[in-house]
Design a protein around this motif. Structure first.
Motif, mmCIF file in Angstrom:
data_model
loop_
_atom_site.group_PDB
_atom_site.id
_atom_site.type_symbol
_atom_site.label_atom_id
_atom_site.label_comp_id
_atom_site.label_asym_id
_atom_site.label_seq_id
_atom_site.Cartn_x
_atom_site.Cartn_y
_atom_site.Cartn_z
ATOM 1 N N ARG A 5 0.825 -1.209 0.000
ATOM 2 C CA ARG A 5 0.000 0.000 0.000
ATOM 3 C C ARG A 5 0.860 1.261 0.000
ATOM 4 N NH1 ARG A 5 -4.074 -2.782 4.404
ATOM 5 N NH2 ARG A 5 -5.268 -4.000 2.872
ATOM 6 N N PHE A 6 1.952 1.244 0.758
ATOM 7 C CA PHE A 6 2.856 2.394 0.730
ATOM 8 C C PHE A 6 3.494 2.549 -0.648
ATOM 9 C CE2 PHE A 6 3.055 2.544 5.464
ATOM 10 C CZ PHE A 6 2.853 3.895 5.604
ATOM 11 N N MET A 18 2.185 1.631 -3.553
ATOM 12 C CA MET A 18 1.180 2.146 -4.496
ATOM 13 C C MET A 18 0.965 3.638 -4.297
ATOM 14 S SD MET A 18 -1.671 -0.896 -4.911
ATOM 15 C CE MET A 18 -1.886 -1.279 -3.167
ATOM 16 N N LEU A 19 0.911 4.077 -3.041
ATOM 17 C CA LEU A 19 0.779 5.512 -2.774
ATOM 18 C C LEU A 19 2.022 6.268 -3.233
ATOM 19 C CD1 LEU A 19 -0.841 5.503 0.787
ATOM 20 C CD2 LEU A 19 -1.911 6.234 -1.342
ATOM 21 N N GLY A 20 3.198 5.677 -3.018
ATOM 22 C CA GLY A 20 4.437 6.334 -3.417
ATOM 23 C C GLY A 20 4.545 6.511 -4.918
ATOM 24 N N PHE A 37 2.099 6.564 -7.090
ATOM 25 C CA PHE A 37 1.091 7.542 -7.511
ATOM 26 C C PHE A 37 1.543 8.965 -7.206
ATOM 27 C CE2 PHE A 37 -2.699 10.107 -6.512
ATOM 28 C CZ PHE A 37 -3.361 10.033 -7.738
ATOM 29 N N GLY A 38 2.057 9.183 -5.993
ATOM 30 C CA GLY A 38 2.493 10.527 -5.620
ATOM 31 C C GLY A 38 3.666 11.011 -6.452
ATOM 32 N N TRP A 92 11.017 14.524 -6.735
ATOM 33 C CA TRP A 92 10.635 13.765 -5.544
ATOM 34 C C TRP A 92 11.805 13.470 -4.609
ATOM 35 C CZ3 TRP A 92 12.535 8.974 -4.234
ATOM 36 C CH2 TRP A 92 13.228 8.281 -5.230
ATOM 37 N N GLU A 102 -5.378 -6.652 -5.148
ATOM 38 C CA GLU A 102 -4.603 -5.685 -4.372
ATOM 39 C C GLU A 102 -3.159 -6.135 -4.220
ATOM 40 O OE1 GLU A 102 -4.942 -3.240 -0.188
ATOM 41 O OE2 GLU A 102 -5.418 -5.370 -0.189
#
Length: 285
Positions: A123-124, A126-128, A130-131, A149, A235
């Motif tokens: 999950r981290f 996927m967020l990373g 995307f960000g 970044w 997921e």
């Protein structure tokens, strides 16, 4: 999937002969063997074992009893085709493809913890990804003057200094991770009334590692977590892909010293000569 179909024909004769069993096994298809149908062939020698079995099926006193047993011998996909998965990975976990070459998950308690750790890392990641992609796209297009970044952590922001941001993040992340660990140790304990400032109903978890409620599951996906294997599999697959992508972004930044969108634009400008091979060759020279 291969199905093994076993047909047993138990033939009991009235003359006190021992029970005879005929068994046939088929991989990928099923077929039936009727007593006497295979061996009542005139070309067979009555003195042979097959002929003696056919004689048992010819007698009028023979009373055949049939029992069919279907055994599912599913050959599930593994990370390496043809590899037998280890016994402690039986395919019940989402995304289990038998990958444990070091045997780290042989202990059931360790396996439970590794499952939760992988979920969090997925999950981290996927967020990373995307960000990084969104902020890099805003920077390259000139919409915003966001730093690349890998330099964002060194930038001083006007609304707070670096130490304040670090302490706030430390407190918030520490609190969330502590609650997650407590729910892992005692499933359901963090959903009890009064355990989260009266917000338990909005954050009600489905099971350890899968939070629910309108805040963390606004679309209401996989409400029946016990029958949500497909959602879990999607997921974990996307999360593993994101972790590989993050590794690629790290290496890319170390070699090229620019963001992923910059590298993509450079590659598209000259696809045949701006590739990873040329980039690594130029960086080593």
């Amino acid at each position: 999937m291969h199905v093994v179909v076993v047909k047993e024909a138990n033939l009991s004769t009235g003359i006190g002969a021992d029970n005879q069993k005929t068994m046939a096994v088929a991989i990928g298809r099923s077929f039936s063997i009727q007593p006497g149908s295979l061996f009542n062939n005139k070309s067979l020698d009555r003195g042979s074992p097959a002929g003696r079995l056919s004689w048992l099926g010819d007698g009028a006193a023979a009373t055949p009893r049939y029992r069919q047993t279907c055994v599912g011998a599913q050959q599930r996909p593994t990370w390496l085709p043809g590899l037998d998965p280890p016994p402690h990975l039986d395919g019940t976990l989402a995304g289990d493809f038998g990958f444990d070459p070091l045997g780290l998950a042989e202990d059931p308690a360790s396996l439970r913890w590794y499952v939760q750790a992988e979920l969090v890392h997925c999950r981290f990641a996927m967020l990373g990804v995307f960000g990084i992609l969104v902020t890099d796209l805003l920077r390259v297009t000139g919409i915003s003057k966001i730093p690349v970044w890998f330099e964002a952590g060194a930038v001083k922001y006007d609304f707070a200094n670096t130490k304040t941001l670090f302490l706030v993040q430390l407190v918030l992340m520490g609190f969330v991770e502590t609650k997650r660990y407590m729910d892992f140790v005692s499933p359901g304990s963090q959903a009890k009334e009064g355990s989260f400032f009266g917000l338990e109903a909005s954050l009600k978890g489905l099971e350890p590692g899968y939070p629910g409620g309108p805040l963390l599951n606004p679309l209401g996906l996989a409400k029946d977590i016990n029958n949500a294997h497909d959602w879990k599999l999607k997921e974990i697959k996307n999360g593993r892909l994101a972790m590989v992508a993050m590794l690629g972004i790290f290496v890319q930044a170390s070699v090229t010293h620019v963001g992923p969108i910059d590298n993509l634009v450079e590659h598209l400008s000259n696809p045949w000569h701006k590739t990873i091979i040329q980039t690594l060759a130029n960086s080593s020279s």
